[in-house]
Write an enzyme that holds these catalytic residues in place. Structure first.
Site, PDB file in Angstrom:
ATOM      1  N   HIS A  47      -9.682 -26.730   6.673  1.00 44.54           N
ATOM      2  CA  HIS A  47      -8.777 -27.509   7.510  1.00 44.54           C
ATOM      3  C   HIS A  47      -8.518 -26.795   8.834  1.00 44.54           C
ATOM      4  CE1 HIS A  47      -4.559 -29.236   8.285  1.00 44.54           C
ATOM      5  NE2 HIS A  47      -5.385 -30.276   8.321  1.00 44.54           N
ATOM      6  N   HIS A  94      -5.368 -30.627  17.651  1.00 44.93           N
ATOM      7  CA  HIS A  94      -4.630 -31.512  16.747  1.00 44.93           C
ATOM      8  C   HIS A  94      -3.503 -32.290  17.417  1.00 44.93           C
ATOM      9  CE1 HIS A  94      -1.456 -32.545  13.822  1.00 44.93           C
ATOM     10  NE2 HIS A  94      -2.482 -32.863  13.040  1.00 44.93           N
TER      11      HIS A  94
END
Length: 300
Positions: free
Chosen positions: A26, A68
């Site tokens: 991740h 992100h």
């Protein structure tokens, strides 16, 4: 032949006679919190991870970057939005004070053996992402996803239009909600016949075909907390054995995020999930090694 095996196409009856579970790092792997940086992605690749999870935003002048948040403050300490800056401005910033923000092109070129699970975070990336994928001949190395079904569907269509290939993809919020609705009634309908849930899911897909692009994977948390009036909360467990059974009967893989505790990793793998997405690539690698399930399958 069982009732269940007659209810779905043969090719989809047991996608679970699988090799090793998928393992996704991740935002790469960085104990220092330097997420979505080339250093983090290289660290995950050096551990043996093939699939790297990342996110994309696009700058004011159309450069797709691995990042992100829509804003810069959390990881760079600088105010502003990614979409409002040019690449020349963005490239001067540092994540955690040391690491550059990588473009998607740089990431694809730096790790040519890696596969990327890409979350399309903004509208600008819907238009910009397919061009990068086409120029880098990278459609076969991607899984495209987004919480926005519209962004997911249009980004996938753009990739197919420019490359002639369909990228792997996991469900957006709408597709996941539809599957969850069928999964909720499947324990009851299965008492009549597994064909009932299969028919319900086929009806969902047909009804939503114009707005929900097909998907091969469900990526979701094990549990979801629902906000209720008066500040109350209810936590619902999503990933159960019955949920996995229905997903596998329908030819779908289930990958759970974001799992960082080894005990949870073991428990979910024992349950039969198809893959785990983790911030702790080092711990997941250790768990899979101990279980004799390393290296992960690159096809997942």
């Amino acid at each position: 032949m069982s009732e269940s095996s007659r209810s779905v196409p043969a090719a989809l009856q047991d996608p679970g006679a699988r090799r090793h579970p998928a393992a996704l790092a991740h935002r790469g792997f960085s104990p220092d919190g330097h997420e979505n940086t080339l250093a983090a992605f290289r660290a995950a690749a050096e551990l043996g991870f093939v699939w790297l999870e990342t996110d994309v935003h696009t700058t004011l002048d159309g450069v797709v970057v691995a990042f992100h948040d829509p804003t810069l403050e959390r990881v760079t300490g600088t105010s502003g939005n990614v979409n409002d800056l040019t690449w020349e401005q963005l490239r001067e910033l540092r994540i955690g004070g040391t690491e550059e923000i990588p473009t998607l092109t740089e990431l694809l070129r730096a790790l040519p053996e890696a596969c990327l699970n890409i979350d399309v975070k903004d509208e600008a990336s819907v238009a910009a992402l397919p061009g990068v994928v086409a120029r880098e001949h990278a459609a076969h190395r991607l899984r495209v996803t987004s919480f926005s079904e519209s962004r997911r569907r249009r980004a996938l269509a753009g990739i197919t239009r420019l490359t002639g290939r369909r990228a792997k993809t996991s469900a957006g919020t709408l597709g996941t909600a539809g599957f969850l609705a069928v999964a909720a009634v499947a324990p009851l309908t299965d008492k009549v016949s597994p064909r009932v849930a299969h028919a319900l899911w086929a009806a969902h897909r047909a009804a939503w075909s114009r707005v929900v692009a097909p998907f091969d994977t469900l990526q979701l948390p094990e549990r979801h907390t629902v906000e209720l009036p008066l500040g109350r909360r209810v936590t619902v467990r999503i990933v159960t054995r019955q949920f996995l059974d229905l997903a596998h009967r329908e030819g779908l893989r289930v990958q759970v995020w974001t799992v960082n505790d080894p005990a949870d990793m073991d428990r979910l793998l024992d349950l039969g999930v198809d893959g785990l997405i983790t911030d702790r690539a080092d711990l997941l690698r250790d768990v899979l090694l101990r279980r004799g399930q390393w290296p992960p399958d690159p096809q997942d």
